[in-house]
Scaffold this motif. Structure first.
Motif, PDB file in Angstrom:
ATOM      1  N   LYS A 148       0.808  -1.222   0.000  1.00  0.00           N
ATOM      2  CA  LYS A 148       0.000   0.000   0.000  1.00  0.00           C
ATOM      3  C   LYS A 148       0.842   1.273   0.000  1.00  0.00           C
ATOM      4  O   LYS A 148       0.321   2.360  -0.238  1.00  0.00           O
TER       5      LYS A 148
ATOM      6  N   HIS B 270      -6.059  11.563   3.763  1.00  0.00           N
ATOM      7  CA  HIS B 270      -6.468  10.421   2.949  1.00  0.00           C
ATOM      8  C   HIS B 270      -7.239  10.860   1.722  1.00  0.00           C
ATOM      9  O   HIS B 270      -7.660  11.999   1.629  1.00  0.00           O
TER      10      HIS B 270
ATOM     11  N   ARG C 133       2.060   2.316   2.861  1.00  0.00           N
ATOM     12  CA  ARG C 133       1.435   2.910   4.052  1.00  0.00           C
ATOM     13  C   ARG C 133       2.476   3.215   5.116  1.00  0.00           C
ATOM     14  O   ARG C 133       3.363   2.405   5.369  1.00  0.00           O
TER      15      ARG C 133
ATOM     16  N   ASN D  28      -6.434   0.035  -1.006  1.00  0.00           N
ATOM     17  CA  ASN D  28      -6.028   1.082  -1.941  1.00  0.00           C
ATOM     18  C   ASN D  28      -4.561   1.406  -1.709  1.00  0.00           C
ATOM     19  O   ASN D  28      -4.015   1.105  -0.643  1.00  0.00           O
TER      20      ASN D  28
ATOM     21  N   SER E  71     -10.598   4.851  -0.856  1.00  0.00           N
ATOM     22  CA  SER E  71     -10.782   3.421  -0.581  1.00  0.00           C
ATOM     23  C   SER E  71     -11.562   2.768  -1.713  1.00  0.00           C
ATOM     24  O   SER E  71     -12.441   3.384  -2.312  1.00  0.00           O
TER      25      SER E  71
ATOM     26  N   SER F 187      -7.924  -0.818   4.165  1.00  0.00           N
ATOM     27  CA  SER F 187      -8.602  -0.688   2.885  1.00  0.00           C
ATOM     28  C   SER F 187      -7.598  -1.005   1.774  1.00  0.00           C
ATOM     29  O   SER F 187      -6.410  -0.694   1.893  1.00  0.00           O
TER      30      SER F 187
HETATM   31 MG    MG Z   1      -7.781   3.171   4.600  1.00  0.00          MG
END
Ligand code: MG
Ligand code: TXA
Length: 349
Positions: A57, A236, A59, A146, A152, A144
């Motif tokens: 991701k 986000h 992230r 994405n 998302s 999620s």
């Molecule tokens: Mg998320």
């Protein structure tokens, strides 16, 4: 890597689900539908699997993952000091779009909780999700599905846009039912506290457990207040074009958006407008997309992320959106929209 795609829209073949479960057990990643948004799943009890989720991701590693379970009896292995309120909330809302936060046990690696000593847990209400959790060993960490910073995914196609070639498998269960991520409630606080608004709102929770608070950082636009859910501090769902929300009385909103859109057009720019079925005919300038109808707020939640993705595909440089302070889930819708807009909200005169 080649991502395997399995179609589970009309029926779930046990053999296929077993294959997906084996990928999870072997430390791989499988994206799957839930009733809220698509999740990117890995074995929650395996720190290396969690690390792969963060990598796929892009992230930040301080942003913890939600652990998904399929049976209430599985909760005790990962959570401790479980308050009585949890049983009541689970009985009323699980399986469903509610995530609860508890103290974690040793079983949950810090790699899954972003270094926190608490764990977020949810039982999703979707047959494909529940089947995968069972087949995968009972505990699936899933953010999620994405790329970090994109809206998302509410369809398997959205997942493929972001993660094709980066994960082992995508399970297609068709479009999701709600379209916004679960409500998160922190039960480690003396008074339960909402860290992320969702389909299950404050008054629905209060009917079951009495007083519930909102994380103040969600309500005030104050940079000194840090949201308790690490993920809520990031911008986000940011669309590529700059997004501005126009709030106020309906006629004034239309007038203001039209004035601003005309200025953009005169400057030679392409404008996107997020409207509703009721207002879509009211905007002569720009590309107008209806997100749903104000008479059924769930249609707005359902299509919001998809529309932000559609505008990313089009070369618009500016997007104006109406505000959606609908009665039940309006707070959740506006929370996501305001973040997508990077807090650019103007009041229509
Ligand atoms: Mg998320
Ligand atoms: O509906 C959903 O919840 C979806 C589906 C896939 O289940 N999942 C989801 O996950 O939205 P994600 O990772 O996109 O968002 C999880 C949020 C983040 O804001 C994260 O910071 C917060 O939950 N979170 C997770 N564990 C936490 C913890 N222990 N304490 C505080 N916040 C936590």
């Amino acid at each position: 890597m080649k991502t395997i795609y399995l179609d589970m829209r009309s029926k779930i073949e046990q053999e296929e689900m077993a294959k997906a479960g084996k990928i999870i057990r072997d430390g791989g990643l499988v994206a799957f539908p839930t009733e809220t948004v698509y999740g990117l799943g890995g074995n929650a009890l395996d720190g290396e699997a969690s690390a792969k989720i963060y990598a796929a991701k892009g992230r930040p590693s301080d942003n913890p993952l939600i652990v998904h379970i399929a049976k209430l009896s599985d909760l005790e292995r990962i959570a401790k000091s479980i308050p009585e309120s949890a049983g009541k909330l689970a009985e009323k809302f699980w399986p469903g779009p509610l995530t609860m936060i508890f103290q974690k046990t040793e079983q949950v690696p810090c790699g899954t909780t972003g270094g926190l000593d608490t764990v977020a847990v949810r039982m999703p209400d979707h047959p494909v999700a529940l089947g995968l959790i069972e087949a995968g060993g009972g505990y699936i960490a899933a953010p999620s599905a994405n790329t970090s910073g994109r809206p998302s995914p509410t369809t398997a196609g959205h997942v493929a846009q972001d993660l094709d070639g980066k994960i082992d498998m995508i399970l297609d269960g068709g479009p999701v039912g709600i379209g916004l991520e679960s409500t998160i409630v922190d039960l480690t606080e003396e008074i339960p506290m909402i860290l992320r608004p969702g389909y299950i709102n404050q008054s629905m929770l209060e009917e079951v457990v009495g007083p519930v608070r909102m994380d103040q950082a969600l309500l005030k636009d104050d940079p000194n207040l840090r949201p308790k859910a690490p993920g809520m501090k990031y911008r986000h769902y940011a669309p590529k074009a700059s997004l501005t929300i126009v709030e106020g009385e309906a006629e004034a909103v239309k007038r203001t958006i039209n004035k601003l859109a005309a200025l953009e057009r005169e400057a030679g720019k392409q404008v996107g407008i997020i409207a509703t079925d009721e207002t879509r005919g009211a905007y002569p300038d720009g590309i107008v997309k209806s997100v749903g109808t104000r008479s059924d707020e769930i249609t707005i939640a359902m299509h919001l992320y998809g529309i932000l993705r559609e505008f990313d595909e089009l070369e618009v440089s500016k997007i104006y959106s109406e505000a959606f302070d609908t009665p039940r889930i309006g707070q959740a819708i506006m929370n996501r929209l305001i973040k997508a807009a990077g807090h650019q909200v103007i009041h229509a005169e």
